[in-house]
Write an enzyme that holds these catalytic residues in place. Structure first.
Site, short mmCIF file in Angstrom:
data_model
loop_
_atom_site.label_atom_id
_atom_site.label_comp_id
_atom_site.label_asym_id
_atom_site.label_seq_id
_atom_site.Cartn_x
_atom_site.Cartn_y
_atom_site.Cartn_z
N TYR A 1 26.34 31.03 -8.11
CA TYR A 1 27.40 30.78 -8.93
C TYR A 1 27.40 32.02 -9.03
CZ TYR A 1 32.45 30.02 -11.24
OH TYR A 1 33.75 29.96 -11.52
N LYS B 1 29.10 35.88 -8.31
CA LYS B 1 30.31 36.39 -9.65
C LYS B 1 30.04 37.39 -10.50
CE LYS B 1 33.65 33.07 -9.28
NZ LYS B 1 34.35 33.58 -8.94
P1 NAP Z 1 39.78 25.34 -7.67
O1 NAP Z 1 40.69 24.84 -8.26
O2 NAP Z 1 38.99 24.72 -7.15
O3 NAP Z 1 40.70 25.82 -6.12
C1 NAP Z 1 40.02 26.97 -5.24
C2 NAP Z 1 40.88 27.22 -4.47
O4 NAP Z 1 40.23 28.14 -3.45
C3 NAP Z 1 41.33 26.46 -3.61
O5 NAP Z 1 43.11 26.66 -3.18
C4 NAP Z 1 41.03 26.43 -2.09
O6 NAP Z 1 41.04 25.45 -0.95
C5 NAP Z 1 40.06 27.42 -2.05
N1 NAP Z 1 39.06 27.73 -0.84
C6 NAP Z 1 37.90 27.42 -1.04
N2 NAP Z 1 37.14 27.71 -0.12
C7 NAP Z 1 37.94 28.93 0.07
C8 NAP Z 1 37.52 29.24 1.51
N3 NAP Z 1 36.82 29.88 2.43
N4 NAP Z 1 38.82 30.04 1.96
C9 NAP Z 1 39.90 30.23 1.79
N5 NAP Z 1 40.35 29.70 0.30
C10 NAP Z 1 39.24 28.79 -0.39
O7 NAP Z 1 38.86 26.31 -8.70
P2 NAP Z 1 40.33 27.43 -9.64
O8 NAP Z 1 39.87 26.33 -10.81
O9 NAP Z 1 41.14 27.13 -9.47
O10 NAP Z 1 39.12 29.13 -9.62
C11 NAP Z 1 40.04 30.36 -9.44
C12 NAP Z 1 38.41 31.04 -9.10
O11 NAP Z 1 38.04 31.32 -10.74
C13 NAP Z 1 37.66 30.58 -8.25
O12 NAP Z 1 37.11 31.84 -7.67
C14 NAP Z 1 36.62 30.53 -9.89
O13 NAP Z 1 35.09 30.56 -8.69
C15 NAP Z 1 37.85 31.72 -10.48
N6 NAP Z 1 37.15 30.74 -11.99
C16 NAP Z 1 37.40 29.58 -12.32
C17 NAP Z 1 37.38 29.11 -13.46
C18 NAP Z 1 38.17 27.67 -14.07
O14 NAP Z 1 37.43 27.26 -15.58
N7 NAP Z 1 38.39 26.89 -13.39
C19 NAP Z 1 36.50 29.94 -14.91
C20 NAP Z 1 36.39 30.88 -13.89
C21 NAP Z 1 36.52 31.65 -13.07
P3 NAP Z 1 41.43 24.67 -0.43
O15 NAP Z 1 41.98 23.26 -1.49
O16 NAP Z 1 42.09 24.16 0.99
O17 NAP Z 1 39.81 23.82 -0.90
#
Ligand code: NAP
Length: 250
Positions: A155, A159
């Site tokens: 990851y 990133k």
């Molecule tokens: P999340 O709740 O796990 O949601 C991820 C989304 O991405 C879901 O809608 C999922 O779809 C979709 N997805 C996964 N694989 C995919 C693919 N191959 N094609 C299209 N869509 C896909 O994640 P989140 O926490 O909202 O995170 C969103 C972004 O922010 C990510 O890039 C993550 O790395 C980044 N981020 C998050 C955090 C945090 O603390 N949450 C911190 C830093 C960065 P499905 O539901 O259909 O699987």
């Protein structure tokens, strides 16, 4: 921000941060194409929420790590709305494991979904944005891509890759009115972080100077600013949205 007349694609926007970004861009006036990979209900639900705000929206299921599916996502957008002005590369997954136990499959899948997707989606929209001479590309990286984190070599590599990618493409397209930036959230309260056990979660909160996790809306507000006309001179940047975590981490 006034985004009326703009057409945005937000990847991975069926839930979490992506959903908040899609709703915020629509609130500010944009037409929004909602995407994720699983079942159609979540993205149809977000698209319905956007239409209820009297904005246009379309839900497109596509795996953003697959070139033909990305092509379908972008071409469906352009054939329906005639343009694509904003791309938010938000879709992401984790497959955490200490490096000595990390499988090649878990390495490959995280690099494909979190990094290759950014290349595929950006390349696909740039063709249209270069003709329009206007565009906004924002990719969601992570503080982990800057500082590293045990158990997340795949990851963190993906990133960190997004950061080098964004800085490079920003230089390639700046003269065409297109900006390319990355946002580095800290720990945001979504399903991704709800998987952490309570002890680990409390440890994390204890390290965040702001004293709490961020909300998806905190990230969405920052995305909206970077997509605006007012942010036209900001490109090749990485903006942390982390309650002070990165500064405390170093
Ligand atoms: P999340 O709740 O796990 O949601 C991820 C989304 O991405 C879901 O809608 C999922 O779809 C979709 N997805 C996964 N694989 C995919 C693919 N191959 N094609 C299209 N869509 C896909 O994640 P989140 O926490 O909202 O995170 C969103 C972004 O922010 C990510 O890039 C993550 O790395 C980044 N981020 C998050 C955090 C945090 O603390 N949450 C911190 C830093 C960065 P499905 O539901 O259909 O699987």
């Amino acid at each position: 921000m006034d985004l009326s007349g703009r057409v945005a694609i937000v990847t991975g926007s069926g839930r979490g941060i992506g959903r908040a970004i899609a709703l915020k861009l629509a609130e500010d006036g944009a037409t929004v194409v909602v995407n994720d990979i699983g079942s159609p209900e979540p993205i149809e639900g977000v698209a319905a929420e956007i239409r209820a705000m009297k904005r246009q929206s379309l839900a497109v299921l596509a795996d953003v790590s697959s070139a033909p599916e990305v092509s379908k996502l972008v071409e469906t957008t352009v054939s329906k709305y005639g343009q694509v002005d904003i791309l938010v590369n938000n879709a992401g997954i984790v497959r955490d494991q200490l490096l000595v136990r990390m499988s090649e499959a878990d390495w490959d899948r995280v690099i494909e979904v979190d990094l290759k997707s950014v290349f595929l989606c950006t390349a696909a929209v740039l063709r249209h944005m270069m003709k329009q001479r206007w565009g906004r590309i924002i990719s969601i990286t992570s503080v982990v891509g800057i500082a590293g984190n045990p158990g997340q070599a795949n990851y963190a590599s993906a990133k960190a890759g997004i950061i080098g990618f964004s800085r490079t493409v920003a230089k390639e397209v700046a003269s065409r009115g297109i900006t390319v930036n990355a946002i580095a959230p800290g720990f945001i309260d979504t399903e991704m972080t709800q998987r952490l056990d309570e002890k680990h979660r409390q440890e994390i909160v204890g390290r965040i100077p702001a004293g709490c996790l961020g909300t998806p809306r905190d990230v969405a507000e920052t995305v909206a600013f970077l997509t605006s006309d007012e942010a036209k001179y900001i490109t090749g940047q990485v903006l942390s949205v982390d309650g002070g975590l990165l500064g405390a981490w170093w």
